[in-house]
Design a protein around this motif. Structure first.
Motif, PDB file in Angstrom:
ATOM      1  N   UNK A 144      21.972  96.187  -5.236  1.00 41.40           N
ATOM      2  CA  UNK A 144      20.505  96.512  -5.570  1.00 41.40           C
ATOM      3  C   UNK A 144      20.232  97.859  -4.593  1.00 41.40           C
ATOM      4  N   UNK A 145      19.551  98.803  -5.354  1.00 40.28           N
ATOM      5  CA  UNK A 145      18.952  99.809  -4.644  1.00 40.28           C
ATOM      6  C   UNK A 145      17.504 100.133  -5.038  1.00 40.28           C
ATOM      7  N   UNK A 146      16.728 100.111  -4.259  1.00 42.69           N
ATOM      8  CA  UNK A 146      15.357 100.567  -4.417  1.00 42.69           C
ATOM      9  C   UNK A 146      15.055 102.001  -4.095  1.00 42.69           C
ATOM     10  N   UNK A 147      14.555 102.930  -5.043  1.00 43.78           N
ATOM     11  CA  UNK A 147      13.937 104.159  -4.713  1.00 43.78           C
ATOM     12  C   UNK A 147      12.606 104.000  -4.538  1.00 43.78           C
ATOM     13  N   UNK A 148      12.110 104.017  -3.169  1.00 40.95           N
ATOM     14  CA  UNK A 148      10.770 103.705  -2.915  1.00 40.95           C
ATOM     15  C   UNK A 148       9.720 104.872  -3.127  1.00 40.95           C
ATOM     16  N   UNK A 149       8.564 104.498  -3.553  1.00 37.30           N
ATOM     17  CA  UNK A 149       7.284 105.406  -3.293  1.00 37.30           C
ATOM     18  C   UNK A 149       7.652 106.651  -3.562  1.00 37.30           C
ATOM     19  N   UNK A 150       8.017 107.249  -4.475  1.00 32.54           N
ATOM     20  CA  UNK A 150       7.922 108.783  -4.790  1.00 32.54           C
ATOM     21  C   UNK A 150       8.878 109.620  -3.750  1.00 32.54           C
ATOM     22  N   UNK A 151       9.850 109.369  -3.450  1.00 36.11           N
ATOM     23  CA  UNK A 151      10.744 109.905  -2.591  1.00 36.11           C
ATOM     24  C   UNK A 151      10.558 109.602  -1.152  1.00 36.11           C
TER      25      UNK A 151
END
Length: 177
Positions: A144-151
């Motif tokens: 799982x990957x989470x791209x967090x909080x607008x960059x």
């Protein structure tokens, strides 16, 4: 079974980077969705620990750059105990399917496709694949990957389960710019 033989380590690294961004068919994307993906452009690095029978350090680098047709290209490399895995791919928002999609290829014949779902300012991608270790034993790789909080950050969690024995390798690697 050798838990840290070359193939399980490579598959563990593949699981790590498989979760990381992946080639997608062209799609017309909403400007806000494209902008959210592009907020992750740049160079990222991460460090974590692979835990199993023994613990080993995992060191990763990831570069995201602007691609064609509102896509984001990426290239990454992780090292673990002298083993290296390289992955390349593309992230995109598929407007017709109303979802984020990521695809990857690697230097170890591991490839995958992940669907991403938006949750607030985050995009969460999940991948589950089956493969074999060097002795032909069945294993499952989940990531799982989470791209967090607008960059702001990228987080990767993965595990490799040796299905015959239930033994597991797992890691969590936070990425920062």
């Amino acid at each position: 079974m050798k838990l840290f033989g070359p193939l399980p380590r490579i598959l563990a690294l593949a699981g790590l980077l498989a979760a990381t961004p992946m080639a997608v068919a062209p799609a017309m994307a909403a400007p806000a969705d494209v902008a959210l993906l592009k907020s992750y452009l740049g160079s990222w690095k991460g460090r974590g620990t692979l835990v199993g029978a023994d613990s080993e350090s995992v060191v990763c680098r990831l570069s995201l750059s602007e691609g064609n047709s509102d896509k984001v290209n990426y290239s990454g490399r992780c090292t673990l105990a002298g083993t290296s895995l390289a992955v390349n791919g593309t992230l995109a928002y598929n407007d017709s399917a109303r979802r984020y999609e990521a695809a990857m290829t690697s230097n170890v014949t591991f490839s995958g496709l992940a669907v991403g779902k938006k949750s607030g300012d985050n995009i969460v991608f999940n991948l589950k694949e089956r493969n074999k270790d060097e002795e032909g034993n069945d294993l499952t790789v989940t990531a799982a990957i989470i791209l967090k909080g607008k960059g702001q950050a990228i987080g990767v969690d993965f595990q490799v389960i040796f299905n015959a024995t239930g033994e597991m390798l797992k890691a969590s690697v936070p990425f920062t710019k």
